[in-house]
Design a protein around this motif. Structure first.
Motif, PDB file in Angstrom:
ATOM      1  N   ARG A 161       0.832  -1.200   0.000  1.00 28.47           N
ATOM      2  CA  ARG A 161       0.000   0.000   0.000  1.00 28.47           C
ATOM      3  C   ARG A 161       0.867   1.251   0.000  1.00 28.47           C
ATOM      4  NH1 ARG A 161      -5.179  -1.058   1.271  1.00 28.47           N
ATOM      5  NH2 ARG A 161      -5.497   1.024   2.109  1.00 28.47           N
ATOM      6  N   ASN A 216      -3.318  -8.478  -0.938  1.00 26.56           N
ATOM      7  CA  ASN A 216      -3.236  -7.858   0.383  1.00 26.56           C
ATOM      8  C   ASN A 216      -1.816  -7.973   0.929  1.00 26.56           C
ATOM      9  OD1 ASN A 216      -5.988  -7.053   0.857  1.00 26.56           O
ATOM     10  ND2 ASN A 216      -6.486  -9.216   1.040  1.00 26.56           N
ATOM     11  N   HIS A 255      -6.098  -6.827   6.330  1.00 26.95           N
ATOM     12  CA  HIS A 255      -7.322  -6.407   5.654  1.00 26.95           C
ATOM     13  C   HIS A 255      -7.625  -4.961   6.037  1.00 26.95           C
ATOM     14  CE1 HIS A 255      -8.498 -10.269   3.909  1.00 26.95           C
ATOM     15  NE2 HIS A 255      -7.917 -10.794   4.976  1.00 26.95           N
TER      16      HIS A 255
END
Length: 174
Positions: free
Chosen positions: A26, A119, A133
């Motif tokens: 991310r 993920n 998550h």
């Protein structure tokens, strides 16, 4: 799907015996506890890093006992403000014993499949995954524990593919 909290996930560091590895995918991990230090950094006023102390102490204890903790951060270039901040403060993680490498997203090997739906995940001793998550706003909601051998093996394969091609922090020039 049953999720454990970040605190419960961090307890896994007390029981693994050899290696913990984190794949970060991310470009923003902003959580409420670091919003103020991040904002201070953005404003150029420094910031209070005391919120990181429990993690850094855990890493010192774990790596001081001979276990390894490694991360590969797959990042978009140019970096988001959060990743710029993360890069600026990574020295403390490394001083605590973590080994951190960076891989620009555009340098991911062609056709690489990122397991567990893309993920983030921690893998402990090549046998237990803690898959992160996040909600639609990007806030962490917990980690899913997975021991399924085929899923774990795929994450081990990706780790072993990405670790040698990622660049150590000291050599990485964003």
């Amino acid at each position: 799907m049953q999720l454990i909290s970040s605190a419960e996930r961090n307890q896994l560091f007390e029981s693994f015996t050899h290696d913990a590895f984190h794949l970060e995918l991310r470009d923003d991990y902003t959580v409420p506890g670091e919003a103020s230090p991040f904002r201070d950094w953005l404003d150029g006023t420094g910031g209070d890093d005391s919120f990181r102390e429990p993690w850094l102490q855990l890493m010192k204890r774990v790596t001081g006992s001979g276990r390894t903790v490694r991360r590969v951060r797959v990042v978009t270039e140019p970096h988001s403000p959060y990743i710029q901040w993360e890069y600026a403060i990574t020295h403390a993680n490394e001083a605590a014993g973590e080994a951190i490498r960076w891989l620009p997203r555009h340098e991911l090997p062609e056709g690489v499949h990122l397991p567990v739906d893309g993920n983030d995940w921690w893998i402990f001793d090549d046998g237990l995954l803690a898959v992160g998550h996040f909600d639609r706003a990007g806030r962490a909601v917990g980690s899913e524990l997975i021991r399924t051998p085929a899923v774990v093996a795929e994450c081990v394969r990706v780790r072993d593919l990405l670790w040698p091609i990622a660049t150590a922090t000291g050599e990485y020039r964003p």
